[in-house]
Design a protein around this motif. Structure first.
Motif, PDB file in Angstrom:
ATOM      1  N   ARG A   3       0.820  -1.214   0.000  1.00 55.99           N
ATOM      2  CA  ARG A   3       0.000   0.000   0.000  1.00 55.99           C
ATOM      3  C   ARG A   3       0.853   1.263   0.000  1.00 55.99           C
ATOM      4  O   ARG A   3       0.419   2.304  -0.502  1.00 55.99           O
ATOM      5  CB  ARG A   3      -0.933  -0.017   1.214  1.00 55.99           C
ATOM      6  CG  ARG A   3      -2.065  -1.028   1.082  1.00 55.99           C
ATOM      7  CD  ARG A   3      -2.841  -1.165   2.366  1.00 55.99           C
ATOM      8  NE  ARG A   3      -4.032  -2.005   2.195  1.00 55.99           N
ATOM      9  CZ  ARG A   3      -4.751  -2.496   3.201  1.00 55.99           C
ATOM     10  NH1 ARG A   3      -4.390  -2.235   4.456  1.00 55.99           N
ATOM     11  NH2 ARG A   3      -5.813  -3.248   2.958  1.00 55.99           N
ATOM     12  N   GLU A  45     -11.364 -11.855   4.926  1.00 57.50           N
ATOM     13  CA  GLU A  45     -10.351 -10.803   5.085  1.00 57.50           C
ATOM     14  C   GLU A  45      -9.083 -11.160   4.294  1.00 57.50           C
ATOM     15  O   GLU A  45      -8.466 -10.304   3.657  1.00 57.50           O
ATOM     16  CB  GLU A  45     -10.002 -10.609   6.558  1.00 57.50           C
ATOM     17  CG  GLU A  45     -11.153 -10.141   7.423  1.00 57.50           C
ATOM     18  CD  GLU A  45     -11.928 -11.296   8.046  1.00 57.50           C
ATOM     19  OE1 GLU A  45     -12.668 -11.050   9.005  1.00 57.50           O
ATOM     20  OE2 GLU A  45     -11.789 -12.458   7.559  1.00 57.50           O
ATOM     21  N   ARG A  87      -8.863 -13.131   1.634  1.00 55.91           N
ATOM     22  CA  ARG A  87      -9.134 -13.026   0.205  1.00 55.91           C
ATOM     23  C   ARG A  87      -9.157 -11.560  -0.237  1.00 55.91           C
ATOM     24  O   ARG A  87      -8.709 -11.228  -1.338  1.00 55.91           O
ATOM     25  CB  ARG A  87     -10.460 -13.709  -0.116  1.00 55.91           C
ATOM     26  CG  ARG A  87     -10.443 -15.222   0.110  1.00 55.91           C
ATOM     27  CD  ARG A  87      -9.498 -15.925  -0.868  1.00 55.91           C
ATOM     28  NE  ARG A  87      -8.502 -16.749  -0.195  1.00 55.91           N
ATOM     29  CZ  ARG A  87      -7.650 -17.548  -0.814  1.00 55.91           C
ATOM     30  NH1 ARG A  87      -7.647 -17.631  -2.134  1.00 55.91           N
ATOM     31  NH2 ARG A  87      -6.764 -18.250  -0.141  1.00 55.91           N
ATOM     32  N   ALA A  88      -9.682 -10.685   0.647  1.00 57.79           N
ATOM     33  CA  ALA A  88      -9.655  -9.254   0.328  1.00 57.79           C
ATOM     34  C   ALA A  88      -8.214  -8.749   0.270  1.00 57.79           C
ATOM     35  O   ALA A  88      -7.861  -7.919  -0.581  1.00 57.79           O
ATOM     36  CB  ALA A  88     -10.450  -8.467   1.362  1.00 57.79           C
ATOM     37  N   LEU A 111      -5.583 -10.542  -0.607  1.00 57.95           N
ATOM     38  CA  LEU A 111      -5.024 -11.010  -1.876  1.00 57.95           C
ATOM     39  C   LEU A 111      -5.508 -10.153  -3.035  1.00 57.95           C
ATOM     40  O   LEU A 111      -4.738  -9.850  -3.964  1.00 57.95           O
ATOM     41  CB  LEU A 111      -5.401 -12.472  -2.105  1.00 57.95           C
ATOM     42  CG  LEU A 111      -4.660 -13.512  -1.253  1.00 57.95           C
ATOM     43  CD1 LEU A 111      -5.258 -14.894  -1.492  1.00 57.95           C
ATOM     44  CD2 LEU A 111      -3.162 -13.517  -1.561  1.00 57.95           C
ATOM     45  N   ASP A 112      -6.771  -9.749  -2.997  1.00 60.61           N
ATOM     46  CA  ASP A 112      -7.286  -8.863  -4.056  1.00 60.61           C
ATOM     47  C   ASP A 112      -6.506  -7.553  -4.083  1.00 60.61           C
ATOM     48  O   ASP A 112      -6.176  -7.034  -5.160  1.00 60.61           O
ATOM     49  CB  ASP A 112      -8.772  -8.584  -3.831  1.00 60.61           C
ATOM     50  CG  ASP A 112      -9.652  -9.786  -4.160  1.00 60.61           C
ATOM     51  OD1 ASP A 112      -9.171 -10.699  -4.857  1.00 60.61           O
ATOM     52  OD2 ASP A 112     -10.817  -9.804  -3.716  1.00 60.61           O
ATOM     53  N   ASP A 113      -6.229  -6.997  -2.899  1.00 62.03           N
ATOM     54  CA  ASP A 113      -5.434  -5.760  -2.836  1.00 62.03           C
ATOM     55  C   ASP A 113      -4.047  -5.980  -3.419  1.00 62.03           C
ATOM     56  O   ASP A 113      -3.522  -5.138  -4.166  1.00 62.03           O
ATOM     57  CB  ASP A 113      -5.313  -5.277  -1.392  1.00 62.03           C
ATOM     58  CG  ASP A 113      -6.545  -4.544  -0.900  1.00 62.03           C
ATOM     59  OD1 ASP A 113      -7.438  -4.272  -1.724  1.00 62.03           O
ATOM     60  OD2 ASP A 113      -6.624  -4.257   0.310  1.00 62.03           O
ATOM     61  N   ARG A 142      -3.102  -8.187  -5.636  1.00 64.48           N
ATOM     62  CA  ARG A 142      -3.190  -8.319  -7.097  1.00 64.48           C
ATOM     63  C   ARG A 142      -3.208  -6.946  -7.762  1.00 64.48           C
ATOM     64  O   ARG A 142      -2.641  -6.750  -8.841  1.00 64.48           O
ATOM     65  CB  ARG A 142      -4.454  -9.091  -7.483  1.00 64.48           C
ATOM     66  CG  ARG A 142      -4.424 -10.578  -7.178  1.00 64.48           C
ATOM     67  CD  ARG A 142      -5.635 -11.272  -7.779  1.00 64.48           C
ATOM     68  NE  ARG A 142      -5.752 -12.646  -7.312  1.00 64.48           N
ATOM     69  CZ  ARG A 142      -6.511 -13.017  -6.285  1.00 64.48           C
ATOM     70  NH1 ARG A 142      -7.223 -12.115  -5.619  1.00 64.48           N
ATOM     71  NH2 ARG A 142      -6.559 -14.281  -5.920  1.00 64.48           N
ATOM     72  N   ARG A 143      -3.885  -6.010  -7.125  1.00 68.78           N
ATOM     73  CA  ARG A 143      -4.015  -4.664  -7.689  1.00 68.78           C
ATOM     74  C   ARG A 143      -2.733  -3.852  -7.520  1.00 68.78           C
ATOM     75  O   ARG A 143      -2.390  -3.047  -8.391  1.00 68.78           O
ATOM     76  CB  ARG A 143      -5.196  -3.953  -7.002  1.00 68.78           C
ATOM     77  CG  ARG A 143      -5.413  -2.512  -7.407  1.00 68.78           C
ATOM     78  CD  ARG A 143      -6.681  -1.962  -6.772  1.00 68.78           C
ATOM     79  NE  ARG A 143      -6.702  -2.138  -5.328  1.00 68.78           N
ATOM     80  CZ  ARG A 143      -6.138  -1.297  -4.466  1.00 68.78           C
ATOM     81  NH1 ARG A 143      -5.490  -0.225  -4.919  1.00 68.78           N
ATOM     82  NH2 ARG A 143      -6.221  -1.507  -3.179  1.00 68.78           N
ATOM     83  N   TRP A 175       1.195 -16.966  -4.239  1.00 63.38           N
ATOM     84  CA  TRP A 175       0.786 -17.301  -2.876  1.00 63.38           C
ATOM     85  C   TRP A 175       0.522 -18.786  -2.741  1.00 63.38           C
ATOM     86  O   TRP A 175       0.244 -19.486  -3.709  1.00 63.38           O
ATOM     87  CB  TRP A 175      -0.447 -16.502  -2.451  1.00 63.38           C
ATOM     88  CG  TRP A 175      -1.759 -16.983  -3.029  1.00 63.38           C
ATOM     89  CD1 TRP A 175      -2.627 -17.886  -2.476  1.00 63.38           C
ATOM     90  CD2 TRP A 175      -2.337 -16.568  -4.267  1.00 63.38           C
ATOM     91  NE1 TRP A 175      -3.706 -18.064  -3.300  1.00 63.38           N
ATOM     92  CE2 TRP A 175      -3.560 -17.265  -4.404  1.00 63.38           C
ATOM     93  CE3 TRP A 175      -1.942 -15.678  -5.274  1.00 63.38           C
ATOM     94  CZ2 TRP A 175      -4.391 -17.093  -5.509  1.00 63.38           C
ATOM     95  CZ3 TRP A 175      -2.759 -15.520  -6.373  1.00 63.38           C
ATOM     96  CH2 TRP A 175      -3.968 -16.215  -6.475  1.00 63.38           C
ATOM     97  N   ASP A 230      -1.939 -21.480  -0.738  1.00 61.96           N
ATOM     98  CA  ASP A 230      -3.195 -21.596  -0.006  1.00 61.96           C
ATOM     99  C   ASP A 230      -2.974 -22.402   1.269  1.00 61.96           C
ATOM    100  O   ASP A 230      -2.313 -23.447   1.258  1.00 61.96           O
ATOM    101  CB  ASP A 230      -4.257 -22.290  -0.867  1.00 61.96           C
ATOM    102  CG  ASP A 230      -4.831 -21.371  -1.940  1.00 61.96           C
ATOM    103  OD1 ASP A 230      -5.069 -20.189  -1.623  1.00 61.96           O
ATOM    104  OD2 ASP A 230      -5.028 -21.826  -3.077  1.00 61.96           O
TER     105      ASP A 230
END
Length: 276
Positions: free
Chosen positions: A37, A57, A59-60, A62-64, A66-67, A74, A76
């Motif tokens: 970030r 949380e 998964r969110a 990981l989405d961040d 990716r962006r 990663w 699992d």
């Protein structure tokens, strides 16, 4: 990272977390996310190797990543490292509620990075993985994740340097930069004594940096104050961001350790101001 893509400026290796708070809220966290970030808006091309479970949380998070990251790999896990944060006038205390999974290093991804930072939270990066990072690129490590011991009640306490496994000490002793927080060390002596203890344990190669919250950072040569104090916001991730930029900038032959520390503290101050 796809073949032929530009190398990343910094590869960060460490786990994602689920952070829970006293008000009942929760959020993704971990050094890899705090660093991403801060790095992406400042033009730092970042790679991340991490481990995460199935929680929303995580998964969110990981989405961040990716962006924000130029490359992401990663593993699992059945569950994500989960910490309960307790914060009061005396400071921040952590309780480790769940741990599972280890980072699986992609050596090819590491070989295409200009610099590498190992940033574990609770031992999810082992000595064998660290040893695989040997190479001619600058390497740094944040020591907090190696120096945490969770008791039977889950309360996180500092682990004495003497308790670190010899193979881990040997692997970290070959790095170029080691960063620790004063609160990470079981020895609560003066900063210069803490640095001396780190030097005795890890040998003569790494540069050593000791973070001291609003008081700045210490090196073996000098104390460097923060450029400005930011109050009224959480400082979670500040040490991670400092270590990341100090490591990434280690490829600049014109910047010495103090220069990199001052610059990284300026970035930390900017990030904290953005949280106001």
């Amino acid at each position: 990272m796809t073949p032929g893509s530009p190398p990343v400026d910094l590869l960060v290796v460490g786990g994602l977390t689920v952070d829970r708070f006293a008000d009942g809220s929760s959020a993704p966290g971990g050094s890899v996310l705090h660093i991403a970030r801060a790095a992406a808006p400042r033009g730092l091309r970042l790679g991340v190797i991490t481990v995460a479970g199935p929680e929303p949380e995580a998964r969110a998070g990981l989405d961040d990543l990716r962006r924000l990251a130029a490359s992401l790999d990663w593993t699992d896990a059945d569950a994500t490292l989960t910490f309960m944060h307790h914060e009061d006038a005396t400071g921040r205390r952590l309780t480790l509620e769940r741990t599972d999974g280890r980072v699986q290093l992609d050596a090819g991804m590491a070989s295409r990075a200009r610099t590498v930072l190992v940033a574990p939270l609770a031992g999810e990066v082992g000595p064998d993985e660290i040893a695989r990072l040997d190479g001619d690129r600058p390497r740094g490590a944040i020591l907090q994740g190696f120096l945490r011991l969770a008791g039977d009640d889950g309360a996180v306490r500092p682990l004495p340097l003497s308790a670190l496994a010899p193979d881990l000490v040997d692997a970290l002793g070959r790095f170029d930069l080691l960063v620790a927080g004063r609160e990470d060390l079981a020895d609560d002596s003066e900063p210069r004594d803490q640095l001396a203890a780190l030097r005795r344990r890890f040998g003569g190669k790494p540069d050593l940096v000791l973070t001291d919250g609003v008081h700045g950072v210490w090196t073996e040569r000098e104390h460097l104050p923060v450029p400005r104090t930011v109050i009224g916001v959480s400082s979670v991730g500040a040490g991670d961001i400092l270590a990341a930029f100090m490591t990434a900038w280690s490829t600049d032959p014109t910047a010495n350790l103090a220069d990199r520390a001052r610059g990284a503290m300026r970035v930390v101050a900017e990030v904290l101001e953005e949280r106001l």
